[in-house]
Write an enzyme that holds these catalytic residues in place. Sequence first.
Site, PDB file in Angstrom:
ATOM      1  N   SER A  34      33.959  39.227  32.505  1.00 48.55           N
ATOM      2  CA  SER A  34      33.471  39.488  33.900  1.00 48.55           C
ATOM      3  C   SER A  34      31.739  39.787  33.588  1.00 48.55           C
ATOM      4  O   SER A  34      31.582  40.204  32.421  1.00 48.55           O
ATOM      5  CB  SER A  34      34.073  40.816  34.481  1.00 48.55           C
ATOM      6  OG  SER A  34      35.515  40.754  34.698  1.00 48.55           O
TER       7      SER A  34
ATOM      8  N   HIS B 170      41.796  36.464  41.619  1.00 48.82           N
ATOM      9  CA  HIS B 170      42.485  35.398  41.687  1.00 48.82           C
ATOM     10  C   HIS B 170      43.450  34.823  42.819  1.00 48.82           C
ATOM     11  O   HIS B 170      42.985  34.858  43.775  1.00 48.82           O
ATOM     12  CB  HIS B 170      43.612  35.709  40.531  1.00 48.82           C
ATOM     13  CG  HIS B 170      43.047  36.225  39.190  1.00 48.82           C
ATOM     14  ND1 HIS B 170      42.010  35.554  38.773  1.00 48.82           N
ATOM     15  CD2 HIS B 170      43.184  37.209  38.292  1.00 48.82           C
ATOM     16  CE1 HIS B 170      41.461  36.031  37.576  1.00 48.82           C
ATOM     17  NE2 HIS B 170      42.278  37.177  37.444  1.00 48.82           N
TER      18      HIS B 170
ATOM     19  N   SER C  81      33.729  42.359  37.716  1.00 46.31           N
ATOM     20  CA  SER C  81      32.848  42.017  38.592  1.00 46.31           C
ATOM     21  C   SER C  81      33.216  42.330  40.050  1.00 46.31           C
ATOM     22  O   SER C  81      32.495  42.656  40.819  1.00 46.31           O
ATOM     23  CB  SER C  81      32.302  40.565  38.643  1.00 46.31           C
ATOM     24  OG  SER C  81      31.807  40.208  37.414  1.00 46.31           O
TER      25      SER C  81
END
Length: 277
Positions: A57, A149, A109
Amino acid sequence: MKIHIAHSPDSDDAFMFYAINTKKIDTKGYEFIDVLSDIETLNKEALKGRYEVSAISIHAFPLVADKYALLSSGASMGDNYGPIVVSKEDIKPEDLINKKIAVPGLLTSAFLALSLFLGTKDFNYEVMPFDKIIDAVKEGKVDAGLIIHEGQLTYKDEGLKEVIDLGKWWYEKTDGLPLPLGGNVIRKDLGEKVMKEISEILKESIKYSLTHREEAVDYALKFARGMNKEKADKFIGMYVNDLTVDYGERGKKAIEIFLKEAYEKGLIENLPKIEFV
């Protein structure tokens, strides 16, 4: 020379590394070994410098910048889309500060973007695996969930509602910059020559998949976690594109502003020099 490439078991990452894993391109004598793990685990392993190349991230980069440099290719950026906070009941974005929110990891993030939106990282959250968050929201274990995702494309099928798309919020806030989510890093102790060669190989792999999309998507479907080909192709297109081939000035600026703002608001402790290979 063996090079471990650690990345998430997702269709977009599988798509990126298709040409390497199926030897469609010249790997210049390097033996690449896939290591699959969720992004929060990869963030923690990067703190130890475990793998030569790893997806991480962007939030985690300041913590590993002493060991790793960012590769100029392999970025996952939300260009006017990104992690979404979802709920079962109607919630106004400004009311999230008073709600319990499931999050996929404190180094993601997505968590940093939500903290920027809320103005603090001291809100009521519960950390859980990213693939358990939708069920937790549906079952009422939490008021809302921060999804990453493929959940970004499937949450409506589960009867959930969007509270805020953090990628859209960031795009509007920054006058059109993408939201930096993930990047590939390479260990500095490999030396400049090896780092540059591996960077070129990874870039070629991404370009190969983009120009041989059909076969690369078919390969990536094995990692699509229940998405049909149409949805998987859409998801891959969201996170493997021109910004993935190379950050470019727009992508680099986005990372600089993302981390600088987080630092100024006390959400990260240090602001490193950002090196690209």
